[in-house]
Design a protein around this motif. Sequence first.
Motif, mmCIF file in Angstrom:
data_model
loop_
_atom_site.group_PDB
_atom_site.id
_atom_site.type_symbol
_atom_site.label_atom_id
_atom_site.label_comp_id
_atom_site.label_asym_id
_atom_site.label_seq_id
_atom_site.Cartn_x
_atom_site.Cartn_y
_atom_site.Cartn_z
ATOM 1 N N GLU A 269 38.911 40.478 37.576
ATOM 2 C CA GLU A 269 39.760 41.591 37.999
ATOM 3 C C GLU A 269 41.078 41.078 38.562
ATOM 4 N N ARG A 270 41.014 40.005 39.341
ATOM 5 C CA ARG A 270 42.244 39.465 39.927
ATOM 6 C C ARG A 270 43.179 38.931 38.839
ATOM 7 N N VAL A 271 42.589 38.249 37.843
ATOM 8 C CA VAL A 271 43.399 37.719 36.738
ATOM 9 C C VAL A 271 44.073 38.866 35.986
ATOM 10 N N ILE A 272 43.298 39.934 35.685
ATOM 11 C CA ILE A 272 43.841 41.075 34.932
ATOM 12 C C ILE A 272 44.949 41.767 35.731
ATOM 13 N N GLU A 273 44.712 41.943 37.029
ATOM 14 C CA GLU A 273 45.713 42.618 37.871
ATOM 15 C C GLU A 273 47.017 41.831 37.915
ATOM 16 N N ARG A 274 46.923 40.509 38.003
ATOM 17 C CA ARG A 274 48.152 39.696 38.068
ATOM 18 C C ARG A 274 48.938 39.812 36.759
ATOM 19 N N GLN B 22 48.427 49.947 30.866
ATOM 20 C CA GLN B 22 48.943 48.599 31.144
ATOM 21 C C GLN B 22 47.785 47.615 31.352
ATOM 22 N N ARG B 23 46.723 48.107 31.936
ATOM 23 C CA ARG B 23 45.552 47.263 32.185
ATOM 24 C C ARG B 23 44.947 46.794 30.857
ATOM 25 N N GLU C 262 48.775 42.324 34.672
ATOM 26 C CA GLU C 262 49.254 43.708 34.576
ATOM 27 C C GLU C 262 50.548 43.892 35.353
ATOM 28 N N GLN C 263 50.645 43.265 36.536
ATOM 29 C CA GLN C 263 51.839 43.416 37.367
ATOM 30 C C GLN C 263 53.069 42.758 36.732
ATOM 31 N N THR D 59 54.873 35.243 29.982
ATOM 32 C CA THR D 59 53.666 35.952 30.445
ATOM 33 C C THR D 59 52.525 35.768 29.442
ATOM 34 N N LEU D 60 52.859 35.857 28.141
ATOM 35 C CA LEU D 60 51.827 35.676 27.120
ATOM 36 C C LEU D 60 51.291 34.252 27.128
#
Length: 726
Positions: free
Chosen positions: A190-195, A211-212, A197-198, A236-237
């Motif tokens: 979840e933390r990886v996905i949130e970072r 976005q998620r 996403e931001q 980012t990619l």
Amino acid sequence: MSRTSEARPRRIAILGNPNAGKSTLFNALTGLRQKVANYPGVTVEKKTGFCDLPHGQRAEIIDLPGSYSLQPASPDEMVVRDVLLGLQPDTPPPDLIVFVVDATNLDRHLYLALQVIELGRPLILALNMMDAARAQGLRIETDALERQLGVPVIGISAAKDEGLDRLRELMTRDVEPSLRHFREWPAHLERVIERLEQRLPRRESVPERAQRDLAIAMLLDNGDDDALERHVPPETLADAHLLARRLDEFQPTWRAGDVAGRYQAITALVAEAVNVPAGTRKDARREAIDRVLTHRIFGPIIFVVLMGAVFQSVFAWAQPLMNLIDWGMTGVGNAVGSVMAEGPLRSLLVNGVIAGVGTTLTFVPQIAILFLFLSILEDSGYMARAAFIMDRVMSRVGLSGRSFIPLLSSFACAIPGIMATRSIDNRRDRFATIMIAPFMSCSARLPVYALLIGAFVPNRWVGFVTLPGITLFSMYFIGIMAAILVAWALKRTVLSGGMPLYVMELPPYRLPAWRSVFVTVRERSILFTRNAGTVILAITVVLWFLASYPRGSEAARAFERERVAAVAVADTARVTMLDRHIASATLEHSFAGRAGKLIEPAIAPLGFDWRIGIGLITSLAAREVMVSTMATVFNLESGERAVQPLRKSLREAVDSRTGLRAYTPLTGLSLMVFYVLACQCMSTLAVVRRETNSWRWPIFMLLMMNTMAWLASFAVYQGGRLLGYG
């Protein structure tokens, strides 16, 4: 009323798994008001249409390709994900999604539905085939599903127009997106996905919750997703790929966690909303039929008999309509020729355009009947059983039934078939399938087969089928056997590897939706006719010029001097003969004639002369151009004012050097075998280059197929002559 309807028609997408009845619903809502094109940059079909809704509203309906997941494994699935996430050029995200699920298979079809609901877009869940569910004793509580999913749920039967009025009513309303989530990732993911996403740029067309999913798509990307590269900042990619590699190293099973979590949620949903009465045996009749159709011995026999009946019907049923079109085009050509003064323009219209394009159009009835049967077999659920049967055959050459669908698609056209191989995970299996896909007899070959069979194969009954039907079936069979042989060789040499495992789901049997079948037949016929009106027309005009110029050869001038003398003594018969000699000498001296002469030494051992050589050259653009080419060549060569049916011209063609018939039935058979095996489609080679990312494979395909075609035709023609059939 929605705000969007005031400015433009509401954009509604129909989405669902393959075999959910999605296209049947699309056809029921839009009728014949449809448009078929391709999504930009890919060969995936884009189908749109318009639907009249209650209260005078109108909606644009988009039939998205069938998909299993938002983590794409094929070009079709990639288009679906890109449209929903707002990444697809020229196709904005829909205002509303009608998600179609098979009510008899909820546990399978809800997987993608949950993913799409979590995107946060307005959605209606349509439970299709409710009549079949009731027949099986299933009781589905739509209210319970609505509460758990947070979206409107409606039961329909698209094939029977059941529930469609209420669906249209729902489609006029503003539907609020669901707030439900059905899968939670572990805390560290979840933390990886949130970072990630931001770090994504915000866009108005994409809901915040989507976005998620874009962040998850980046994490699951293996580096070849063009859409992500276009819409996500490169750094980012790159960071997402680095994070994915670290996760693969420390927790190899992290990708499977998403799948397992969603299926746990689906199990809970189905347990609460679906009631299966005790003692109900799920579809016992279907199991009994499956035992026969997929039987190790009876299954292949039934498959061969069915296909044989299809090809017999293609010839028997289409012939009256073909004769009618042929008669009509001949009449049009003669009428135009009789009112125009002799000269280049009359020759272009009569011998070029009308003869070339008109002859090609005579094969529309056969195209329509072939796709009529294929649509019925697919809608009824039989084609999935055919894939199961073929899995046994393919496993013997190192492939699996997963290759069957791309190969089946190749019977329509090799290009979508080759693109469909993206669903094959194993690279070696995928490349082997790409190499054999062009052996399947595509619809472009059918006019060539039909022309040669009509010209040279007698319409004689052999048992309960005719000789033309047997011949046509044999051409398709030769292509399949060649594909099996090549796959066997490749999988034991340059593409050797382990035996793939194939798990597939057999859809329920159902009566075909006739409206959907009719729309499919209509689409395929229009596509073929459109091709005749564009590509074939353009090539016909160019070919007419190449076959008409330069004029004034020495031989033609000598015949013209003799003609002047014949006219002076009023020898009409000799004038007619000399007109033909002049036309023949002009064609032979033309640019096209010289090209045919250039390759004649290489094709003469196959029974082909320079006139067929012209057809072989022009059909490199598209195989069906062979028909229009031969029509143009023989009408120009005849020098007649009246247009001659091409089959008659082929039968009566004379070799000017010997004075004997130029072509025999053995020539026709040799030419058909050549067309079965030869690689004569530049578009196919271009797609193979794109899919394999190398010129090595298309060059190998070109050399392999054309070498096989030459050798097989040589064996047929020379072998036939040795046996006294020449």
